[in-house]
Design a protein around this motif. Structure first.
Motif, PDB file in Angstrom:
ATOM      1  N   ALA A 151       0.861  -1.184   0.000  1.00 26.97           N
ATOM      2  CA  ALA A 151       0.000   0.000   0.000  1.00 26.97           C
ATOM      3  C   ALA A 151       0.897   1.233   0.000  1.00 26.97           C
ATOM      4  CB  ALA A 151      -0.916   0.008   1.217  1.00 26.97           C
ATOM      5  N   VAL A 152       0.757   2.089  -1.015  1.00 25.77           N
ATOM      6  CA  VAL A 152       1.664   3.221  -1.202  1.00 25.77           C
ATOM      7  C   VAL A 152       0.880   4.520  -1.099  1.00 25.77           C
ATOM      8  CG1 VAL A 152       3.415   4.258  -2.685  1.00 25.77           C
ATOM      9  CG2 VAL A 152       3.051   1.772  -2.740  1.00 25.77           C
ATOM     10  N   GLY A 153       1.239   5.327  -0.108  1.00 29.51           N
ATOM     11  CA  GLY A 153       0.705   6.674  -0.001  1.00 29.51           C
ATOM     12  C   GLY A 153       1.698   7.643  -0.612  1.00 29.51           C
ATOM     13  N   THR A 163      10.943 -10.885  -6.603  1.00 31.87           N
ATOM     14  CA  THR A 163      11.436 -11.875  -7.561  1.00 31.87           C
ATOM     15  C   THR A 163      12.716 -12.531  -7.056  1.00 31.87           C
ATOM     16  OG1 THR A 163      10.450 -10.669  -9.407  1.00 31.87           O
ATOM     17  CG2 THR A 163      12.210 -12.215  -9.932  1.00 31.87           C
ATOM     18  N   THR A 164      13.619 -11.744  -6.487  1.00 27.32           N
ATOM     19  CA  THR A 164      14.885 -12.269  -5.983  1.00 27.32           C
ATOM     20  C   THR A 164      14.679 -13.326  -4.913  1.00 27.32           C
ATOM     21  OG1 THR A 164      16.026 -10.195  -6.477  1.00 27.32           O
ATOM     22  CG2 THR A 164      17.050 -11.632  -4.834  1.00 27.32           C
ATOM     23  N   TYR A 165      13.658 -13.144  -4.083  1.00 33.90           N
ATOM     24  CA  TYR A 165      13.471 -14.036  -2.933  1.00 33.90           C
ATOM     25  C   TYR A 165      12.266 -14.968  -3.067  1.00 33.90           C
ATOM     26  CZ  TYR A 165      17.158 -11.364  -0.774  1.00 33.90           C
ATOM     27  OH  TYR A 165      18.368 -10.781  -0.500  1.00 33.90           O
ATOM     28  N   GLY A 166      11.710 -15.072  -4.267  1.00 33.06           N
ATOM     29  CA  GLY A 166      10.702 -16.086  -4.518  1.00 33.06           C
ATOM     30  C   GLY A 166       9.304 -15.757  -4.054  1.00 33.06           C
ATOM     31  N   ALA A 167       8.989 -14.463  -3.917  1.00 28.64           N
ATOM     32  CA  ALA A 167       7.634 -14.048  -3.557  1.00 28.64           C
ATOM     33  C   ALA A 167       6.964 -13.394  -4.759  1.00 28.64           C
ATOM     34  CB  ALA A 167       7.658 -13.073  -2.378  1.00 28.64           C
ATOM     35  N   GLU A 168       5.646 -13.266  -4.702  1.00 24.17           N
ATOM     36  CA  GLU A 168       4.891 -12.574  -5.743  1.00 24.17           C
ATOM     37  C   GLU A 168       4.397 -11.239  -5.205  1.00 24.17           C
ATOM     38  OE1 GLU A 168       0.798 -13.005  -8.440  1.00 24.17           O
ATOM     39  OE2 GLU A 168       1.390 -14.591  -7.039  1.00 24.17           O
ATOM     40  N   LEU A 169       4.639 -10.173  -5.956  1.00 27.46           N
ATOM     41  CA  LEU A 169       4.045  -8.883  -5.620  1.00 27.46           C
ATOM     42  C   LEU A 169       2.623  -8.923  -6.153  1.00 27.46           C
ATOM     43  CD1 LEU A 169       4.430  -6.139  -4.318  1.00 27.46           C
ATOM     44  CD2 LEU A 169       5.320  -5.284  -6.490  1.00 27.46           C
ATOM     45  N   ALA A 170       1.675  -9.173  -5.250  1.00 28.40           N
ATOM     46  CA  ALA A 170       0.344  -9.621  -5.662  1.00 28.40           C
ATOM     47  C   ALA A 170      -0.715  -8.520  -5.675  1.00 28.40           C
ATOM     48  CB  ALA A 170      -0.114 -10.751  -4.735  1.00 28.40           C
ATOM     49  N   GLY A 171      -0.371  -7.291  -5.285  1.00 33.72           N
ATOM     50  CA  GLY A 171      -1.371  -6.230  -5.292  1.00 33.72           C
ATOM     51  C   GLY A 171      -1.145  -5.255  -4.161  1.00 33.72           C
ATOM     52  N   GLY A 172      -2.181  -4.491  -3.833  1.00 34.74           N
ATOM     53  CA  GLY A 172      -2.055  -3.525  -2.758  1.00 34.74           C
ATOM     54  C   GLY A 172      -3.051  -2.398  -2.889  1.00 34.74           C
TER      55      GLY A 172
END
Length: 286
Positions: free
Chosen positions: A80-82, A101-110
């Motif tokens: 969540a970006v203000g 990506t480097t650590y195997g997670a998905e940036l899934a939204g916010g």
């Protein structure tokens, strides 16, 4: 009043056990789901000169570090970006996505919002088998106390030692190490984002036992006078290394660079080279 004092008011509502660990732990099928969230503000968390990419990277890295401390693997991150300036968004998202990506997670939204000050809330989810979960509570008298990496580098950068600036601006969460330590049988673990001294006191609060460390064993930031370097290693924040306990015979763990710095004691005090260690580090204050 500091953030740890204020936490007692949270405990009055949701319970003491729910506030002890780096992540919330939720049963999910045959595994545990771990969940954590961090809020970062430009004036308090993002040093001057950071690029948007570095801000995005750091915002994810601090959250993945909490997941690492549980011995868990990351699954997804929500951001969540203000924004004070909408033109900053793209580079922040690129840095956040690269860290995921480097650590195997998905940036899934916010979420997106307009703020007077750049503010980012990063929420991370991970998963771990019950037998590999590591909490802050679990240390036993006789266990050794150990850390990953070198402490004090981030604070050294803030003090003007430019050779450590990357450690400050682009922290590397110890996910591989956390997973390996959980599988090997570490008894207690947390990340050291607020400094070693405060982290040891947090471990006392979780365990009811104590910790005796030898400051001569601490890996110190290079290029800093020894006395100052030891002070930074004890009390400087922003390192995002792991503090853990385990039986001595468990070490070394393959693929984990760790240093034994002390031992767990029965009496609930924190000693540094035989003297009570000052309870001081990075804290939010009101």
């Amino acid at each position: 009043m500091d953030d740890r004092d204020l936490l007692t008011r949270v405990q009055a509502v949701i319970g003491h056990a729910q506030t002890l660990d780096d992540c919330a732990v939720l049963p999910h099928g045959g595994e545990y789901l771990v969940a954590t969230t961090d809020m970062l503000h430009e004036t308090t968390d993002f040093p001057c000169g950071m690029t948007g990419w570095q801000i995005g990277w750091m915002s994810v890295a601090v959250t993945l570090s909490d997941i690492a401390a549980m011995g868990a693997s990351p699954t997804a991150v929500l951001l969540a970006v203000g924004l004070d300036d909408p033109e900053r968004l793209l580079s922040i998202m690129e840095g956040a996505n690269d860290c995921c990506t480097t650590y195997g997670a998905e940036l899934a939204g916010g979420d997106l919002d307009a703020h007077r000050e750049l503010t980012i809330v990063s929420t991370g989810l991970g998963h771990v088998a019950p037998e590999h979960l590591v909490r802050r509570k679990g240390a036993r008298p006789g266990d050794v106390v150990a850390i990953t990496g070198t402490l004090g580098e981030a604070q050294a950068a803030l003090e003007g030692y430019g050779q450590h600036r990357q450690a400050l601006l682009e922290p590397q969460p110890r996910l591989r190490e956390g997973i390996a330590l959980g599988r090997a049988g570490a008894t207690a673990m947390m990340d050291i984002s607020d400094g070693l001294a405060l982290s040891l006191y947090d471990m006392v609060a979780a365990n009811g036992c104590g910790f005796a460390i030898d400051t001569d064993r601490l890996p110190l930031p290079a290029g800093v006078p020894e006395g100052e370097a030891r002070e930074l290693a004890l009390h400087g924040g922003g390192d995002f290394e792991l503090l853990f306990t385990c039986p001595k015979e468990l070490l070394p763990v393959p693929d984990v660079e760790a240093t034994i710095i002390g031992r767990v004691t029965a009496e609930p005090v924190v000693l540094a080279s035989g003297r009570v260690l000052e309870r001081r580090g990075y804290q939010h204050r009101w």
